[in-house]
Design an enzyme around this catalytic site. Structure first.
Site, PDB file in Angstrom:
ATOM      1  N   GLU A  62       0.983  -1.201   0.126  1.00  8.47           N
ATOM      2  CA  GLU A  62      -0.065   0.017   0.008  1.00  8.47           C
ATOM      3  C   GLU A  62       0.933   1.217   0.028  1.00  8.47           C
ATOM      4  OE1 GLU A  62      -1.177   1.619   3.798  1.00  8.47           O
ATOM      5  OE2 GLU A  62      -1.148  -0.347   4.387  1.00  8.47           O
ATOM      6  N   LYS A  83      -5.272  -3.106  13.750  1.00 11.24           N
ATOM      7  CA  LYS A  83      -4.557  -2.090  14.316  1.00 11.24           C
ATOM      8  C   LYS A  83      -5.211  -1.921  15.743  1.00 11.24           C
ATOM      9  CE  LYS A  83      -3.477   1.252  10.703  1.00 11.24           C
ATOM     10  NZ  LYS A  83      -3.986   0.541   9.504  1.00 11.24           N
ATOM     11  N   ASP A  97     -12.064  -1.990   4.696  1.00 13.20           N
ATOM     12  CA  ASP A  97     -11.088  -3.130   4.424  1.00 13.20           C
ATOM     13  C   ASP A  97     -11.521  -4.591   4.831  1.00 13.20           C
ATOM     14  OD1 ASP A  97      -9.335  -1.063   4.409  1.00 13.20           O
ATOM     15  OD2 ASP A  97      -8.162  -1.493   6.046  1.00 13.20           O
ATOM     16  N   SER A 151     -14.184   0.060   8.979  1.00 12.27           N
ATOM     17  CA  SER A 151     -13.424   0.197   7.769  1.00 12.27           C
ATOM     18  C   SER A 151     -13.727  -0.569   6.861  1.00 12.27           C
ATOM     19  CB  SER A 151     -11.973  -0.514   8.342  1.00 12.27           C
ATOM     20  OG  SER A 151     -10.970  -0.395   7.171  1.00 12.27           O
TER      21      SER A 151
END
Length: 304
Positions: free
Chosen positions: A24, A158, A141, A139
């Protein structure tokens, strides 16, 4: 017309069936200050090359989606100001407008899949934010992992997130979550989150085989490989918990939310740990890059 452009090195590796690892670019533009961001990005790429794979850092530059950046492009991106942070919702808009943006986990997965890259190394994925039962801050994601066939190597989600809810959401979405070499789920800066991982993997070959088996079964989505931070770089969970709580309170006090929340929390934790969190972040990213390269090599040895 192909919606992306590969660097010469990535194009050659893909054409020859050699291992490639996607990377990324938000870690370059939003994760670290100049010039440390460029130094770390180059180190991550170097680790992947040394392990026998080709790195493919992904970003949108002047409307073009690049899969693999030349060094001058990487350096220019590292110095750029006001670079967009791109996810599934806004990547196409940025490209259509001729803009420049760094890819998050979700956007990087999309680009990697378009190019035929099956493995992606990052620091940590996004997930369910604390208080999401009222803010609905989750998120993209997680949804991307459920629908895009890329194996993502991260040090877990995280630690600023609600990890139990993140794990529950991944389970609901049918995403395999494998802790590498241990039964406990890692938590980014810490080796253990206080949660048992749903699955465990002890070798890169095992991970590569599982990825390909999902494809053969026609199952959508990828895999999350939760790779614990090296012991010597770890910040224990007990040390971090009060620091994360203080940073979260500060964000609430200042009304920080949405895409601004994660960068704010990471910066505040950096300040509260006197830089130790950034040192740990660098160590875990390099560690994830090595494992991702090993997985990519195993995958390239398997029949398509």
């Amino acid at each position: 017309m192909t919606p992306f452009t590969c660097s010469a090195a990535v194009a050659a590796a893909l054409a020859e069936g050699r291992p490639v690892v996607a990377l990324e670019s938000t870690i370059v533009t939003h994760g670290m200050p100049w010039p440390q961001n460029l130094d770390v990005a180059r180190r991550v790429e170097s680790v992947i090359r040394e392990a026998g794979a080709t790195p493919a850092t992904i970003a949108v530059i002047d409307g073009t989606l690049y899969v693999g950046l030349e060094d001058d492009q990487l350096e220019a991106l590292a110095q750029s100001k006001k670079v967009a942070k791109l996810s599934r919702a806004d990547m196409a808009v940025c490209m259509a407008r001729g803009g420049t943006g760094a890819t998050t986990v979700a956007a990087t997965m999309i680009a990697a899949n378009l190019a035929g890259i099956e493995v992606f190394a990052t620091g940590g994925i996004g997930g369910v934010h604390r208080g999401a039962e009222t803010t609905f801050d989750i998120s993209a994601d997680l949804q991307e992992l459920a629908q895009t066939a890329v194996t993502v190597v991260a040090a877990g989600a995280k630690a600023i997130l609600d990890l139990p809810k993140t794990l529950e959401r991944l389970e609901t979405l049918g995403v395999p979550v494998m802790a590498f070499g241990q039964d406990q789920l890692p938590a980014f800066w810490s080796r253990e989150a206080g949660l048992r991982a749903p699955l465990r993997a002890d070798s890169a070959a095992e991970i590569a085989s599982a990825h390909r088996m999902r494809l053969r079964l026609g199952l959508p989505g990828g895999q999350l490989i939760a790779n614990p931070i090296p012991v010597e770089a770890e910040i224990p969970r007990a040390t971090l918990a009060p620091i994360i709580a203080e940073a979260t309170r500060d964000a609430e006090t200042h009304g920080i939310a949405g895409k601004d929340l994660t960068p704010y929390l990471l910066q505040r934790i950096y300040e509260l740990t006197e830089g130790r969190s950034l040192e740990a972040n660098i160590a875990l990213v390099l560690n994830n890059a090595r494992l991702a390269a090993d997985i990519a090599k195993e995958m390239s040895a398997l029949p398509a």
